[in-house]
Design a protein around this motif. Structure first.
Motif, PDB file in Angstrom:
ATOM      1  N   ASP A  48       0.868  -1.176   0.000  1.00  0.00           N
ATOM      2  CA  ASP A  48       0.000   0.000   0.000  1.00  0.00           C
ATOM      3  C   ASP A  48       0.903   1.224   0.000  1.00  0.00           C
ATOM      4  O   ASP A  48       1.759   1.367   0.882  1.00  0.00           O
ATOM      5  CB  ASP A  48      -0.897   0.029   1.236  1.00  0.00           C
ATOM      6  CG  ASP A  48      -1.910  -1.097   1.245  1.00  0.00           C
ATOM      7  OD1 ASP A  48      -2.396  -1.469   0.159  1.00  0.00           O
ATOM      8  OD2 ASP A  48      -2.216  -1.607   2.337  1.00  0.00           O
ATOM      9  N   ASN A  50       0.963   5.475  -0.233  1.00  0.00           N
ATOM     10  CA  ASN A  50       0.205   6.720  -0.130  1.00  0.00           C
ATOM     11  C   ASN A  50       1.166   7.896  -0.291  1.00  0.00           C
ATOM     12  O   ASN A  50       2.180   7.962   0.406  1.00  0.00           O
ATOM     13  CB  ASN A  50      -0.504   6.816   1.218  1.00  0.00           C
ATOM     14  CG  ASN A  50      -1.629   5.812   1.314  1.00  0.00           C
ATOM     15  OD1 ASN A  50      -2.635   5.942   0.636  1.00  0.00           O
ATOM     16  ND2 ASN A  50      -1.444   4.790   2.127  1.00  0.00           N
ATOM     17  N   VAL A  80      -2.759   7.321  -4.194  1.00  0.00           N
ATOM     18  CA  VAL A  80      -2.979   6.036  -3.523  1.00  0.00           C
ATOM     19  C   VAL A  80      -2.750   4.920  -4.527  1.00  0.00           C
ATOM     20  O   VAL A  80      -3.307   4.934  -5.624  1.00  0.00           O
ATOM     21  CB  VAL A  80      -4.415   5.937  -2.959  1.00  0.00           C
ATOM     22  CG1 VAL A  80      -4.665   4.573  -2.338  1.00  0.00           C
ATOM     23  CG2 VAL A  80      -4.667   7.047  -1.952  1.00  0.00           C
ATOM     24  N   ASN A  82      -2.393   0.575  -4.493  1.00  0.00           N
ATOM     25  CA  ASN A  82      -2.434  -0.704  -3.783  1.00  0.00           C
ATOM     26  C   ASN A  82      -2.185  -1.815  -4.780  1.00  0.00           C
ATOM     27  O   ASN A  82      -2.936  -1.940  -5.753  1.00  0.00           O
ATOM     28  CB  ASN A  82      -3.801  -0.911  -3.108  1.00  0.00           C
ATOM     29  CG  ASN A  82      -4.117   0.203  -2.135  1.00  0.00           C
ATOM     30  OD1 ASN A  82      -3.313   0.504  -1.280  1.00  0.00           O
ATOM     31  ND2 ASN A  82      -5.269   0.804  -2.277  1.00  0.00           N
ATOM     32  N   GLN A  84      -1.471  -5.994  -4.968  1.00  0.00           N
ATOM     33  CA  GLN A  84      -1.486  -7.260  -4.235  1.00  0.00           C
ATOM     34  C   GLN A  84      -0.831  -8.364  -5.066  1.00  0.00           C
ATOM     35  O   GLN A  84      -0.755  -8.257  -6.286  1.00  0.00           O
ATOM     36  CB  GLN A  84      -2.931  -7.638  -3.892  1.00  0.00           C
ATOM     37  CG  GLN A  84      -3.647  -6.606  -3.047  1.00  0.00           C
ATOM     38  CD  GLN A  84      -2.926  -6.296  -1.747  1.00  0.00           C
ATOM     39  OE1 GLN A  84      -2.516  -7.197  -1.027  1.00  0.00           O
ATOM     40  NE2 GLN A  84      -2.751  -5.021  -1.455  1.00  0.00           N
ATOM     41  N   SER A 111       3.513   0.560   3.046  1.00  0.00           N
ATOM     42  CA  SER A 111       3.255  -0.567   3.938  1.00  0.00           C
ATOM     43  C   SER A 111       3.263  -1.849   3.118  1.00  0.00           C
ATOM     44  O   SER A 111       2.492  -1.987   2.180  1.00  0.00           O
ATOM     45  CB  SER A 111       1.905  -0.390   4.627  1.00  0.00           C
ATOM     46  OG  SER A 111       1.594  -1.513   5.395  1.00  0.00           O
ATOM     47  N   GLN A 113       2.626  -5.885   3.284  1.00  0.00           N
ATOM     48  CA  GLN A 113       1.985  -6.884   4.125  1.00  0.00           C
ATOM     49  C   GLN A 113       1.852  -8.204   3.394  1.00  0.00           C
ATOM     50  O   GLN A 113       1.857  -8.282   2.232  1.00  0.00           O
ATOM     51  CB  GLN A 113       0.616  -6.415   4.627  1.00  0.00           C
ATOM     52  CG  GLN A 113      -0.415  -6.184   3.560  1.00  0.00           C
ATOM     53  CD  GLN A 113      -0.311  -4.854   2.840  1.00  0.00           C
ATOM     54  OE1 GLN A 113       0.431  -3.992   3.237  1.00  0.00           O
ATOM     55  NE2 GLN A 113      -1.029  -4.709   1.755  1.00  0.00           N
TER      56      GLN A 113
END
Length: 113
Positions: A48, A50, A80, A82, A84, A111, A113
């Protein structure tokens, strides 16, 4: 970059930066000054990103930095991004101006994850 509890932040500026890389979206191909950051991710992880900038900016993700045979993965002019299901390995984030004279201060938060 400052990193704490899986989140990295950077406050900087694109002032005096050059246009070294280009992303997928048209705003990232306009010759704006850019600054690069790198991070590593494991197979299947996501990121992520930002970007809070005081200039017209774009942020994009690549598989390699300057001077390489890297592949642009994703691009956003909203600040933004994101992504995955990364394949794993090293990745580069570019903070870029949308035009040659679009530069200024920004804060980047990443971030994995």
């Amino acid at each position: 970059i400052f990193s704490a509890q899986g989140v990295a932040t950077a406050s900087s500026s694109t002032l005096y930066a050059q246009d070294d890389v280009q992303g997928l979206c048209s705003a990232a191909q306009s010759g704006g000054p850019d600054v690069l950051y790198t991070f590593s991710a494991g197979t299947g992880q996501g990121v992520d990103i930002n970007l809070d900038a005081d200039f017209d900016s774009v942020v994009f993700l690549m598989t390699q930095g300057c001077g390489g045979e890297g592949f642009p993965l994703a691009c956003s002019s909203t600040g933004v991004l994101n992504v995955q299901g990364l394949a794993g390995g090293d990745y580069w984030i570019a903070v870029d101006g949308t035009q040659p004279l679009q530069w200024g201060d920004y804060e980047l938060t990443v971030s994995v994850q």
